[in-house]
Design a protein around this motif. Structure first.
Motif, PDB file in Angstrom:
ATOM      1  N   GLY A  59      65.808 -14.631  40.035  1.00  0.00           N
ATOM      2  CA  GLY A  59      65.821 -15.979  40.193  1.00  0.00           C
ATOM      3  C   GLY A  59      65.118 -16.649  39.296  1.00  0.00           C
ATOM      4  N   LYS A  60      65.324 -17.825  38.862  1.00  0.00           N
ATOM      5  CA  LYS A  60      65.081 -18.845  38.041  1.00  0.00           C
ATOM      6  C   LYS A  60      64.076 -19.683  38.766  1.00  0.00           C
ATOM      7  N   ILE A  61      62.661 -19.885  38.532  1.00  0.00           N
ATOM      8  CA  ILE A  61      61.914 -20.780  39.157  1.00  0.00           C
ATOM      9  C   ILE A  61      61.232 -21.894  38.349  1.00  0.00           C
ATOM     10  N   SER A  62      60.773 -22.921  39.024  1.00  0.00           N
ATOM     11  CA  SER A  62      60.206 -23.637  38.189  1.00  0.00           C
ATOM     12  C   SER A  62      58.832 -24.262  38.688  1.00  0.00           C
ATOM     13  N   PHE A  63      57.715 -24.458  38.047  1.00  0.00           N
ATOM     14  CA  PHE A  63      56.646 -24.820  38.550  1.00  0.00           C
ATOM     15  C   PHE A  63      55.577 -25.470  37.542  1.00  0.00           C
ATOM     16  N   GLY A  64      55.099 -26.636  37.762  1.00  0.00           N
ATOM     17  CA  GLY A  64      54.486 -27.340  36.731  1.00  0.00           C
ATOM     18  C   GLY A  64      55.193 -27.701  35.512  1.00  0.00           C
ATOM     19  N   GLY A  65      56.307 -27.746  35.268  1.00  0.00           N
ATOM     20  CA  GLY A  65      57.088 -27.829  34.200  1.00  0.00           C
ATOM     21  C   GLY A  65      57.518 -26.609  33.508  1.00  0.00           C
ATOM     22  N   ILE A  66      57.206 -25.531  33.964  1.00  0.00           N
ATOM     23  CA  ILE A  66      57.313 -24.347  33.481  1.00  0.00           C
ATOM     24  C   ILE A  66      58.540 -23.386  34.248  1.00  0.00           C
TER      25      ILE A  66
END
Length: 87
Positions: A23-30
């Motif tokens: 899956g594609k995750i997002s954290f802190g703009g990344i």
């Protein structure tokens, strides 16, 4: 000691079976692609704890927010995301 980073699950690659699901995750703009093999119940919009490219557990949005606030205060989270992840 390992460090798990909270992230929001944005999308799931449904083409793979549960063992190889990513899956594609997002954290802190990344954004990153991670293995979801250990979290077959995860769905887009969930918050997950990620370590070494693997989503390990589901966490609450409140817990994820608390960790990100701590990372910002400690200087580990810059404007562009996690300091060590900047490229």
């Amino acid at each position: 000691m390992c460090l798990g980073i909270p992230a929001r699950l944005e999308s799931i690659d449904e083409a793979a079976d549960d063992c190889f699901r990513t899956g594609k995750i997002s954290f802190g703009g990344i954004s990153r692609t991670v293995s979801l093999a250990m979290l077959t119940e995860a769905k887009p919009g969930d918050y997950v704890l990620v370590h070494a490219g693997v989503a390990l557990s589901l966490i609450s949005e409140q817990e994820a927010t608390t960790v990100f606030e701590y990372l910002k205060e400690s200087g580990e989270l810059g404007e562009e995301g996690l300091a060590e992840e900047e490229t």
